[in-house]
Motif scaffolding. Structure first.
Motif, mmCIF file in Angstrom:
data_model
loop_
_atom_site.group_PDB
_atom_site.id
_atom_site.type_symbol
_atom_site.label_atom_id
_atom_site.label_comp_id
_atom_site.label_asym_id
_atom_site.label_seq_id
_atom_site.Cartn_x
_atom_site.Cartn_y
_atom_site.Cartn_z
ATOM 1 N N ARG A 1 -2.279 4.563 -11.377
ATOM 2 C CA ARG A 1 -2.012 4.466 -9.943
ATOM 3 C C ARG A 1 -0.558 4.726 -9.567
ATOM 4 N NH1 ARG A 1 -4.880 4.165 -6.035
ATOM 5 N NH2 ARG A 1 -4.241 2.204 -5.157
ATOM 6 N N GLY A 2 0.362 4.703 -10.529
ATOM 7 C CA GLY A 2 1.776 4.869 -10.212
ATOM 8 C C GLY A 2 2.398 3.561 -9.769
ATOM 9 N N ALA A 3 3.547 3.639 -9.133
ATOM 10 C CA ALA A 3 4.283 2.448 -8.696
ATOM 11 C C ALA A 3 3.459 1.645 -7.696
ATOM 12 C CB ALA A 3 5.619 2.845 -8.082
ATOM 13 N N LEU A 4 3.442 0.333 -7.892
ATOM 14 C CA LEU A 4 2.706 -0.550 -6.999
ATOM 15 C C LEU A 4 3.541 -1.787 -6.688
ATOM 16 C CD1 LEU A 4 -0.806 -0.545 -8.733
ATOM 17 C CD2 LEU A 4 -0.236 0.527 -6.554
ATOM 18 N N SER A 5 3.357 -2.324 -5.496
ATOM 19 C CA SER A 5 3.977 -3.604 -5.171
ATOM 20 C C SER A 5 3.271 -4.693 -5.983
ATOM 21 C CB SER A 5 3.852 -3.900 -3.676
ATOM 22 O OG SER A 5 2.495 -4.138 -3.337
ATOM 23 N N ILE A 6 3.914 -5.847 -6.077
ATOM 24 C CA ILE A 6 3.307 -6.967 -6.806
ATOM 25 C C ILE A 6 1.950 -7.314 -6.182
ATOM 26 C CG2 ILE A 6 3.550 -9.410 -7.419
ATOM 27 C CD1 ILE A 6 5.495 -7.646 -8.954
ATOM 28 N N GLU A 7 1.893 -7.346 -4.863
ATOM 29 C CA GLU A 7 0.643 -7.689 -4.170
ATOM 30 C C GLU A 7 -0.449 -6.662 -4.461
ATOM 31 O OE1 GLU A 7 3.654 -7.449 -2.585
ATOM 32 O OE2 GLU A 7 4.050 -9.598 -2.484
ATOM 33 N N SER A 8 -0.098 -5.387 -4.415
ATOM 34 C CA SER A 8 -1.075 -4.334 -4.699
ATOM 35 C C SER A 8 -1.511 -4.376 -6.154
ATOM 36 C CB SER A 8 -0.502 -2.959 -4.381
ATOM 37 O OG SER A 8 -0.230 -2.839 -3.006
ATOM 38 N N ILE B 1 8.351 -1.265 -18.359
ATOM 39 C CA ILE B 1 8.295 -1.131 -16.905
ATOM 40 C C ILE B 1 9.685 -1.311 -16.303
ATOM 41 C CG2 ILE B 1 5.895 -1.842 -16.643
ATOM 42 C CD1 ILE B 1 6.911 -4.639 -15.924
ATOM 43 N N ASN B 2 9.811 -0.844 -15.086
ATOM 44 C CA ASN B 2 11.017 -1.032 -14.282
ATOM 45 C C ASN B 2 10.603 -1.563 -12.925
ATOM 46 O OD1 ASN B 2 13.155 -0.397 -15.932
ATOM 47 N ND2 ASN B 2 13.187 1.756 -15.351
ATOM 48 N N PHE B 3 11.600 -2.002 -12.168
ATOM 49 C CA PHE B 3 11.364 -2.585 -10.862
ATOM 50 C C PHE B 3 12.201 -1.869 -9.824
ATOM 51 C CE2 PHE B 3 10.925 -5.751 -14.154
ATOM 52 C CZ PHE B 3 9.707 -6.322 -13.876
ATOM 53 N N ASN B 4 11.677 -1.803 -8.625
ATOM 54 C CA ASN B 4 12.412 -1.260 -7.491
ATOM 55 C C ASN B 4 12.214 -2.228 -6.329
ATOM 56 O OD1 ASN B 4 13.906 0.637 -5.959
ATOM 57 N ND2 ASN B 4 11.993 1.427 -5.114
ATOM 58 N N ILE B 5 13.326 -2.626 -5.703
ATOM 59 C CA ILE B 5 13.238 -3.505 -4.540
ATOM 60 C C ILE B 5 13.722 -2.724 -3.337
ATOM 61 C CG2 ILE B 5 13.990 -5.658 -3.483
ATOM 62 C CD1 ILE B 5 14.470 -6.709 -6.354
ATOM 63 N N GLU B 6 12.826 -2.558 -2.380
ATOM 64 C CA GLU B 6 13.150 -1.800 -1.185
ATOM 65 C C GLU B 6 12.584 -2.535 0.032
ATOM 66 O OE1 GLU B 6 12.145 2.627 0.360
ATOM 67 O OE2 GLU B 6 12.821 2.435 -1.717
ATOM 68 N N ASN B 7 13.440 -2.827 0.982
ATOM 69 C CA ASN B 7 13.047 -3.564 2.195
ATOM 70 C C ASN B 7 12.371 -4.889 1.858
ATOM 71 O OD1 ASN B 7 14.006 -1.489 3.876
ATOM 72 N ND2 ASN B 7 12.070 -0.382 3.654
ATOM 73 N N GLY B 8 12.838 -5.553 0.813
ATOM 74 C CA GLY B 8 12.309 -6.853 0.427
ATOM 75 C C GLY B 8 11.000 -6.817 -0.332
ATOM 76 N N VAL B 9 10.506 -5.625 -0.660
ATOM 77 C CA VAL B 9 9.253 -5.485 -1.402
ATOM 78 C C VAL B 9 9.567 -5.001 -2.813
ATOM 79 C CG1 VAL B 9 7.036 -4.276 -1.525
ATOM 80 C CG2 VAL B 9 7.970 -4.954 0.699
ATOM 81 N N THR B 10 9.107 -5.752 -3.791
ATOM 82 C CA THR B 10 9.320 -5.384 -5.190
ATOM 83 C C THR B 10 8.166 -4.520 -5.668
ATOM 84 O OG1 THR B 10 10.505 -7.447 -5.602
ATOM 85 C CG2 THR B 10 9.667 -6.257 -7.533
ATOM 86 N N SER B 11 8.499 -3.346 -6.185
ATOM 87 C CA SER B 11 7.506 -2.456 -6.785
ATOM 88 C C SER B 11 7.738 -2.393 -8.283
ATOM 89 C CB SER B 11 7.623 -1.049 -6.206
ATOM 90 O OG SER B 11 7.289 -1.054 -4.847
ATOM 91 N N VAL B 12 6.659 -2.213 -9.005
ATOM 92 C CA VAL B 12 6.697 -2.112 -10.460
ATOM 93 C C VAL B 12 6.203 -0.731 -10.834
ATOM 94 C CG1 VAL B 12 5.852 -3.126 -12.613
ATOM 95 C CG2 VAL B 12 6.132 -4.575 -10.597
ATOM 96 N N TYR B 13 6.865 -0.106 -11.795
ATOM 97 C CA TYR B 13 6.418 1.206 -12.264
ATOM 98 C C TYR B 13 6.717 1.342 -13.745
ATOM 99 C CZ TYR B 13 11.351 2.488 -11.617
ATOM 100 O OH TYR B 13 12.725 2.529 -11.675
ATOM 101 N N LEU B 14 6.009 2.261 -14.402
ATOM 102 C CA LEU B 14 6.201 2.473 -15.836
ATOM 103 C C LEU B 14 7.556 3.106 -16.095
ATOM 104 C CD1 LEU B 14 2.741 3.781 -17.087
ATOM 105 C CD2 LEU B 14 3.657 1.468 -17.198
#
Length: 71
Positions: free
Chosen positions: A20-27, A52-65
């Protein structure tokens, strides 16, 4: 929860991110169906293994490989 179950959950998370690619924690929780504590343990496992790595943008943390590129 034991280490075997955490490792299996880490595999579920990894495969989900791979497809699925990068997803937020909730997704990611919604996609995997894991309880939030189990999800965080699996994310910690993968982070410790540098998968994995993390990206935080506009207060939303996304996780990606994490993918290392060699040129």
């Amino acid at each position: 929860m034991d280490k075997i179950q955490i490792g299996e959950n880490a595999g579920i998370v990894w495969r989900t991110l791979e497809s699925r690619g990068a997803l937020s924690i909730e997704s990611l929780q919604s996609e995997t169906g894991l309880e939030i504590n189990a999800l965080y343990m699996a994310i910690g496992w993968l982070a410790r293994e540098d998968k994995i790595n993390f990206n935080i943008e506009n207060g939303v943390t996304s996780v990606y490989l994490y993918q290392e590129y060699y040129y």
